[in-house]
Enzyme design. Sequence first.
Site, PDB file in Angstrom:
ATOM      1  N   GLY A  15       0.781  -1.174   0.012  1.00 29.63           N
ATOM      2  CA  GLY A  15       0.004   0.023  -0.084  1.00 29.63           C
ATOM      3  C   GLY A  15       0.846   1.253  -0.102  1.00 29.63           C
ATOM      4  N   ARG A  76       0.974  -5.115  -4.931  1.00 26.20           N
ATOM      5  CA  ARG A  76       1.063  -6.269  -4.033  1.00 26.20           C
ATOM      6  C   ARG A  76       1.465  -7.351  -4.888  1.00 26.20           C
ATOM      7  NH1 ARG A  76      -0.626  -4.043   0.814  1.00 26.20           N
ATOM      8  NH2 ARG A  76      -2.367  -2.621   0.557  1.00 26.20           N
ATOM      9  N   ASP A 107       5.138  -4.521   6.230  1.00 24.29           N
ATOM     10  CA  ASP A 107       5.080  -6.056   6.399  1.00 24.29           C
ATOM     11  C   ASP A 107       5.171  -6.961   5.351  1.00 24.29           C
ATOM     12  OD1 ASP A 107       2.370  -5.685   6.249  1.00 24.29           O
ATOM     13  OD2 ASP A 107       2.070  -6.734   8.098  1.00 24.29           O
ATOM     14  N   THR A 130       4.444   2.871   5.668  1.00 22.96           N
ATOM     15  CA  THR A 130       3.006   2.491   5.476  1.00 22.96           C
ATOM     16  C   THR A 130       2.129   3.162   6.395  1.00 22.96           C
ATOM     17  OG1 THR A 130       1.444   0.588   6.305  1.00 22.96           O
ATOM     18  CG2 THR A 130       3.657   0.498   7.275  1.00 22.96           C
ATOM     19  N   ASP A 132       0.041   2.152   8.435  1.00 21.40           N
ATOM     20  CA  ASP A 132      -0.481   1.445   9.627  1.00 21.40           C
ATOM     21  C   ASP A 132       0.348   1.596  10.758  1.00 21.40           C
ATOM     22  OD1 ASP A 132      -2.580   0.627   7.907  1.00 21.40           O
ATOM     23  OD2 ASP A 132      -1.884  -1.293   7.698  1.00 21.40           O
ATOM     24  N   ASP A 134       2.576  -0.367  11.741  1.00 23.70           N
ATOM     25  CA  ASP A 134       2.582  -1.717  12.261  1.00 23.70           C
ATOM     26  C   ASP A 134       3.941  -2.276  12.082  1.00 23.70           C
ATOM     27  OD1 ASP A 134       2.179  -2.026   9.727  1.00 23.70           O
ATOM     28  OD2 ASP A 134       0.551  -3.452   9.727  1.00 23.70           O
ATOM     29  N   ARG A 176      -5.597  -2.814   9.293  1.00 21.56           N
ATOM     30  CA  ARG A 176      -6.305  -4.084   8.966  1.00 21.56           C
ATOM     31  C   ARG A 176      -5.891  -4.927  10.104  1.00 21.56           C
ATOM     32  NH1 ARG A 176      -4.516  -5.693   3.637  1.00 21.56           N
ATOM     33  NH2 ARG A 176      -2.658  -4.965   4.301  1.00 21.56           N
TER      34      ARG A 176
HETATM   35  O1  F6P Z   1      -1.286  -1.593   4.450  1.00 24.75           O
HETATM   36  C1  F6P Z   1      -2.137  -0.190   4.360  1.00 24.75           C
HETATM   37  C2  F6P Z   1      -3.385  -0.325   4.363  1.00 24.75           C
HETATM   38  O2  F6P Z   1      -3.741   0.939   4.273  1.00 24.75           O
HETATM   39  C3  F6P Z   1      -4.318  -1.072   5.281  1.00 24.75           C
HETATM   40  O3  F6P Z   1      -4.564  -0.372   6.663  1.00 24.75           O
HETATM   41  C4  F6P Z   1      -5.578  -1.212   4.559  1.00 24.75           C
HETATM   42  O4  F6P Z   1      -6.378  -2.495   5.225  1.00 24.75           O
HETATM   43  C5  F6P Z   1      -4.950  -1.665   3.308  1.00 24.75           C
HETATM   44  O5  F6P Z   1      -3.855  -0.837   3.075  1.00 24.75           O
HETATM   45  C6  F6P Z   1      -5.710  -1.568   1.985  1.00 24.75           C
HETATM   46  O6  F6P Z   1      -5.098  -2.003   1.187  1.00 24.75           O
HETATM   47  P1  F6P Z   1      -5.396  -1.872  -0.684  1.00 24.75           P
HETATM   48  O7  F6P Z   1      -6.284  -0.857  -0.731  1.00 24.75           O
HETATM   49  O8  F6P Z   1      -4.258  -1.781  -1.451  1.00 24.75           O
HETATM   50  O9  F6P Z   1      -6.330  -3.172  -0.558  1.00 24.75           O
END
Ligand code: F6P
Length: 328
Positions: A15, A76, A107, A130, A132, A134, A176
């Site tokens: 992301g 991804r 991660d 990120t 997040d 995390d 998430r």
């Molecule tokens: O990893 C960052 C994040 O923003 C998460 O909090 C969220 O669940 C996810 O990406 C959504 O990602 P995408 O829109 O790429 O599916």
Amino acid sequence: MKSEIKKIAVLTSGGDAPGMNAAIRAVVRSCAYHNLECVGVYRGYEGLIEGDFKTLNARSVKNLINRGGTFLKSARSKGFMTKEGRKKAYEHLKKNSIDALVVIGGDGTFTGAIVFNEEHNFPIVGLPGTIDNDINGTDNTIGYDTALNTVVEAIDKIRDTANSHNRLFLVEVMGRDAGDIALNAGIGAGAEEILIPEQDMGRERLVASLKRSKASGKSSSIVVVAEGDQIGKNIFGLAEYIRENLEEYECKVTVLGHIQRGGSPSCYDRVLASRLGVGAVDALLNGERDVMIGLVHNKVVIVDFKESLKGENKIDKDLIRVADIISV
Ligand code: F6P
């Protein structure tokens, strides 16, 4: 000892996060400073598998520090989860005489880097990018501060209308597996309740607490819900439950979604990204491999990749207590 590293590739993966451009810029300019060649890889590990590379010099990254997203684009990659995909990526790196790789992501990006390293023994350094927050081994990840500010600004606006109509708003934020955005933005925006994946509050306790705050004289309420929270997993279902069990308020739902990932990075994220980008090239030149560069107590640190992914998310229990106290 003189470093054997002459050419470094940089990519962003997973992301996107505000400040990724500033991080790429710092890596590219650091390479220029040290007279190293630098190559940008497009679309993360996907571009690595396909050999989608472009030479970057100091001027290639002009006017970027203030831009959200990532100009190298991100993905991804399913292909990089396969042995064949990683082998192709390695062959492209070798064919282009690339000696080391800087990966900017979360991660999933680091997990890919660890496996790639184990298979091909290729020097990689990671930067935590990120929203997040995390990742262990750094106080903040690149993009987190900007996302927090975006969320607080949005909730401030929601509060205006919540207050005008005496309503209860459930506001879903990203995260998430992590409650960092929800907890910190919730405190910053004065939320009455904050639901995070790390702590299961239970629907009954939530409703009881909202009833108490209504009885204490509050006319509207904001509940911040992390997308990974157990009881908030389906925020619309939670809203239904609240409507059935709490007649005192009219309940509305706002899902903030991807606006949290966009926008111009905050000054904090620009400085963080710049420091970590310079730190990544320094680390490679000093012979470091298989590590992440982080910032702890305002000092740049080098953390083993595996450590950065270890254990439970570092949610601060004291913050939960602060949130409880200031929302009475
Ligand atoms: O990893 C960052 C994040 O923003 C998460 O909090 C969220 O669940 C996810 O990406 C959504 O990602 P995408 O829109 O790429 O599916």
